[in-house]
Design an enzyme around this catalytic site. Structure first.
Site, PDB file in Angstrom:
ATOM      1  N   SER A 430       0.832  -1.210   0.000  1.00 41.01           N
ATOM      2  CA  SER A 430       0.000   0.000   0.000  1.00 41.01           C
ATOM      3  C   SER A 430       0.862   1.255   0.000  1.00 41.01           C
ATOM      4  O   SER A 430       0.387   2.322  -0.353  1.00 41.01           O
ATOM      5  CB  SER A 430      -0.898   0.080   1.227  1.00 41.01           C
ATOM      6  N   HIS A 451      -2.596  -3.332  -6.468  1.00 37.15           N
ATOM      7  CA  HIS A 451      -3.073  -2.898  -5.151  1.00 37.15           C
ATOM      8  C   HIS A 451      -4.559  -3.177  -4.983  1.00 37.15           C
ATOM      9  O   HIS A 451      -5.403  -2.519  -5.574  1.00 37.15           O
ATOM     10  CB  HIS A 451      -2.771  -1.396  -4.983  1.00 37.15           C
ATOM     11  N   GLU A 463      -5.836  -1.068  -8.130  1.00 33.80           N
ATOM     12  CA  GLU A 463      -4.913  -0.112  -8.741  1.00 33.80           C
ATOM     13  C   GLU A 463      -3.762  -0.917  -9.322  1.00 33.80           C
ATOM     14  O   GLU A 463      -3.107  -1.675  -8.602  1.00 33.80           O
ATOM     15  CB  GLU A 463      -4.336   0.819  -7.668  1.00 33.80           C
ATOM     16  N   ASN A 501      -4.683   6.256  -2.031  1.00 36.31           N
ATOM     17  CA  ASN A 501      -4.236   6.677  -0.705  1.00 36.31           C
ATOM     18  C   ASN A 501      -3.643   8.076  -0.725  1.00 36.31           C
ATOM     19  O   ASN A 501      -3.720   8.807   0.258  1.00 36.31           O
ATOM     20  CB  ASN A 501      -3.236   5.680  -0.126  1.00 36.31           C
TER      21      ASN A 501
END
Ligand SMILES: NC(=O)c1ccc[n+]([C@@H]2O[C@H](COP(=O)([O-])OP(=O)(O)OC[C@H]3O[C@@H](n4cnc5c(N)ncnc54)[C@H](O)[C@@H]3O)[C@@H](O)[C@H]2O)c1
Length: 715
Positions: A430, A451, A463, A501
């Site tokens: 991450s 991801h 992702e 994120n």
């Protein structure tokens, strides 16, 4: 030949029958664009002009019957006035009524998918025969509108108000057996027998064995419901549907209202009622954004399919680490049919991974979604292992071991030696740079990020992260595998936090600032949930885990120190250091208790305030609007930066990633659509008014230029 157009042909058949075939040139599907509707008008006029036709069959030369209206036209058309829209639909009503009123029996042969306008089309005929593999439905409410070409009028008259409400408010795609059961179709046959079956019906009707006039009259007459029945059906449904759809999605209830009002009216009057309700919904922001969402989704799918064409399907995959994420990846791969090796260094972890998969599958067996045999078959596709023994023919591996750069470096290097030269290696990290991780590999071109989001089986986004050296082949294979797993892959470039994120943490930054200005986190949660988020920021932090959040926040602060680094402790640090990890140890901003189903239930924790109190620098009175602005502006600005930095290629992909990855309220269409809706200029002014809050609120130069030029993200 009775009529020949670009999308429609009408042929004369034996026995005096005619066949109207939908076959849109240059497309793989049929859709009812403005041009096709115009042609339909011509085709119907040509049929009316003949006086020797004894029956008409509607059919399709494509795999699908008709997938619906042409949604790419919606934004343009819905920009017109309400009066224009009413008139436009009234014209289609007149045309569909002309088909319904033809002086001979009519039937539709439903060979495949018939949705929206396509489904409304087939409701005009007296009879319907359906291939067993076909599906029909009216999904309009999912786009924020209601069926506008007679669906709200004809369907209840055909299958009853209660069933029609279920179909229309739910926007469901209905299988042949379900359609037959409620009487939406008259017969279900295998595809190869469809034509004959439909023509048989015309013959039976002509022979007087089927009373087509009576059928037609029933479909055209008002519903016969007494007032008690009517109240039971409509009022109960409105309450139930309103609760389910929530306050941000008005279309399902509007559809019920239109059905209710139209139920006692003549066909034409009911159609007018429908047209007015349709126009009202078409003019809402919700509709605009949901249509935008559909178009964005199409673009995302198109991009994925371009990659898929560059890759072979993945026949065998592997995951390293059988933890929360690794277990989820194994389950998802297996349940969608791709065999997967699941490797861990710890036997107990393997057992836990398998147990989780069994639990998820067990639930599906309970709900009768799969059979016990299918469950066994799926579990059989997961091969737990402690060694690399069978990795030689693994085509793609997802590394999902602990989030530690040293461990990952060692694991990736070790793996590269065990797999074939051209095998693709991906990491589910991450926070660690993909370009950085690639430095541990001899063949960095075969490596990229993959991801997933937690829980893997539920979150649609993957992702796919392109590192500096990732080859297009690696990206294409990873996109292909994500699609095989039933996920929506979006390709982004490498940077701290990748796309999702990177955008999420500035939003948490907004939250941190609010807490420091004395806002009650519970109130912030309520305001943001009312705004449309599935959970407020404090609750979301509890779900993510405060340990994970602190770690990721540090990574983001290091990556973007100018705006994400902060002096001193934030509320995240204080919670974490107070031993509050969130849901994983039942205490975070809230406390968690098990509910009757064994799921964590959020309860208030009064002791949290004492922990937070020392962080409050000054107490400000903030309105709900100010809270929303302070949360949303940093998120939107960071999305803008990701686009400017080319982390993500298009506004559509950025917005879809936020909707699929973190539950950005879909009816708002995504961060960039949200800015567009406010107007770039107004958004810039709003951000400027918050400038004293720090660099998370600083407007970028290109965005300022857009505001000055009056530009938007979406044309
Ligand atoms: N948990 C999340 O919400 C989330 C979301 C997205 C991505 N991720 C990422 O996914 C990865 C895994 O996270 P997790 O939450 O599943 O962790 P976890 O702690 O639940 O699982 C990690 C697993 O890796 C195993 N492991 C450790 N070293 C190994 C090795 N050398 N070979 C094979 N297995 C090994 C451990 O035994 C453990 O079972 C991390 O990179 C994390 O950042 C996590």
């Amino acid at each position: 030949m009775i009529y020949q157009g670009k999308a429609i042909q009408v042929h004369a058949l034996n026995d005096g029958y005619a066949e109207l075939i939908f076959d849109l040139q240059g497309e793989s599907i049929n859709k009812l664009s403005t041009a096709v509707i115009l042609e339909l008008g011509e085709a119907v006029a040509a049929i009316q002009a003949k006086n020797d036709i004894k029956g008409l069959m509607l059919s399709s030369a494509k795999d699908a019957f008709i997938v619906g209206a042409d949604i790419t036209e919606f934004h343009g058309i819905f920009g017109e006035s309400e009066e224009f829209l009413v008139e436009m639909n009234q014209k289609v009503h007149a045309l569909f009524n002309a088909i319904e009123d033809l002086p001979f029996p009519t039937v539709t042969a439903i060979n495949g998918l018939a949705l929206g306008g396509g489904c409304e089309m087939l409701l005009t005929t007296d009879f319907r025969v359906m291939a067993d593999s076909a599906k029909i439905g009216l999904p309009e409410t999912k786009l924020g509108i209601i069926p506008g070409w007679g669906g709200c009028v004809r369907l209840p008259r055909l299958i009853g108000a209660d069933n029609a409400i279920e179909w229309i408010a739910g926007g469901t795609e209905n299988k042949a057996d379900a359609a037959l059961k409620v009487g939406a179709v008259d017969a279900v046959v295998s595809k190869d027998k469809l034509r004959d079956a439909a023509l048989d019906i015309l013959a039976e009707a002509n022979a007087g064995h089927l009373n087509w006039q009576a059928r037609r009259d029933q479909k055209k007459s008002p519903l016969r419901l007494n007032s008690i029945e009517s109240m039971m059906v409509f009022e109960t449904a409105k309450g139930f549907v309103a609760g389910k759809a929530g306050p941000h999605y008005p279309a399902p209830v509007e559809a019920i209202k239109a059905i209710q009002k139209g139920a006692t009216q003549s066909r034409e009057k009911a159609q007018e009622t429908e047209a007015k309700a349709f126009a009202k919904m078409a003019k809402t922001d919700v509709c605009f954004n949901l249509v935008g969402l559909f178009l964005n989704d199409q673009l995302v799918k198109k991009k994925a399919s371009t990659y898929e064409k560059q890759s072979q399907p993945i026949k065998k995959s592997a995951v390293l680490g059988a933890g929360i994420m690794g277990g989820g990846v194994a389950y998802q791969s297996a349940s969608k049919g791709t065999p997967i090796m699941m490797k861990d260094i710890n036997e107990a972890a393997l057992q836990l991974g398998l147990k989780e998969a069994s639990k998820l599958l067990g639930k599906q067996v309970e709900r009768k979604k799969i059979t016990p045999a299918q469950m066994a078959e799926t579990l059989g596709r997961i091969r737990p292992t402690l060694s690399y023994g069978d990795f030689a023919d693994v085509e793609l591996t997802v590394e999902a071991v602990v989030e530690n750069p040293k461990v990952k470096a060692a694991v990736l290097a070790e793996l590269e030696d065990k797999v074939a030269e051209d095998a693709i290696i991906t990491s589910n990290t991450s926070t660690i740079s993909i370009t950085g991780l690639a430095k541990n590999l001899k063949r960095p071109e075969n490596f990229c990020g993959m991801h997933f989001f937690n829980p893997v089986h539920r979150m649609p986004l993957v992702e796919v992260i392109r590192g500096e050296k990732s080859s297009e082949k690696a990206i294409a294979a990873t996109v292909t595998y994500a699609k095989q797993m039933g996920k929506t892959p979006i390709v982004v470039n490498d940077c701290p936090g990748f796309l999702v994120n990177r955008v999420l943490f500035p939003y948490f930054g907004g939250f941190i600032g609010l807490v420091e200005h004395g806002a009650d986190f519970r109130h912030v949660d309520k305001v943001m949930e009312k705004f449309g988020w599935p959970m407020g920021p404090a609750y979301l932090l509890d779900v993510v885990g405060l340990d994970t959040a602190v770690h990721a926040n540090d990574v983001m602060a290091e990556g973007f120190p100018d705006r994400m680094k902060r002096d001193g402790k934030t509320v995240l640090n204080v919670m974490y250091e107070g031993g509050r990890l969130g849901q994983k140890n039942d205490t975070g901003f809230y406390k968690y208790e098990e509910d009757r189903k064994g799921k964590p239930k959020k309860v208030n924790d009064e002791t949290t305030d004492a922990l937070i109190k020392p962080l409050v620098k000054e107490t400000r009175e903030l309105t709900d609007e100010q809270i929303i602005a302070r949360m949303m502006v940093p998120l939107c600005l960071e999305t803008v930066r990701c686009l400017e930095d080319k982390i993500v290629e298009t506004p559509a992909e950025a917005d879809m990633a936020l909707i699929y990855g973190i539950g950005f309220p879909p009816f708002r269409g995504g961060a960039l659509r949200y800015i567009d809706a406010m107007g770039v200029k107004a958004f810039v002014e709003l951000a400027d008014s918050l400038a004293e809050l720090g660099p998370l609120y600083t407007v970028t130069d290109p965005l300022r230029a857009m505001a000055e030029k009056g530009e938007r993200f979406y044309a």
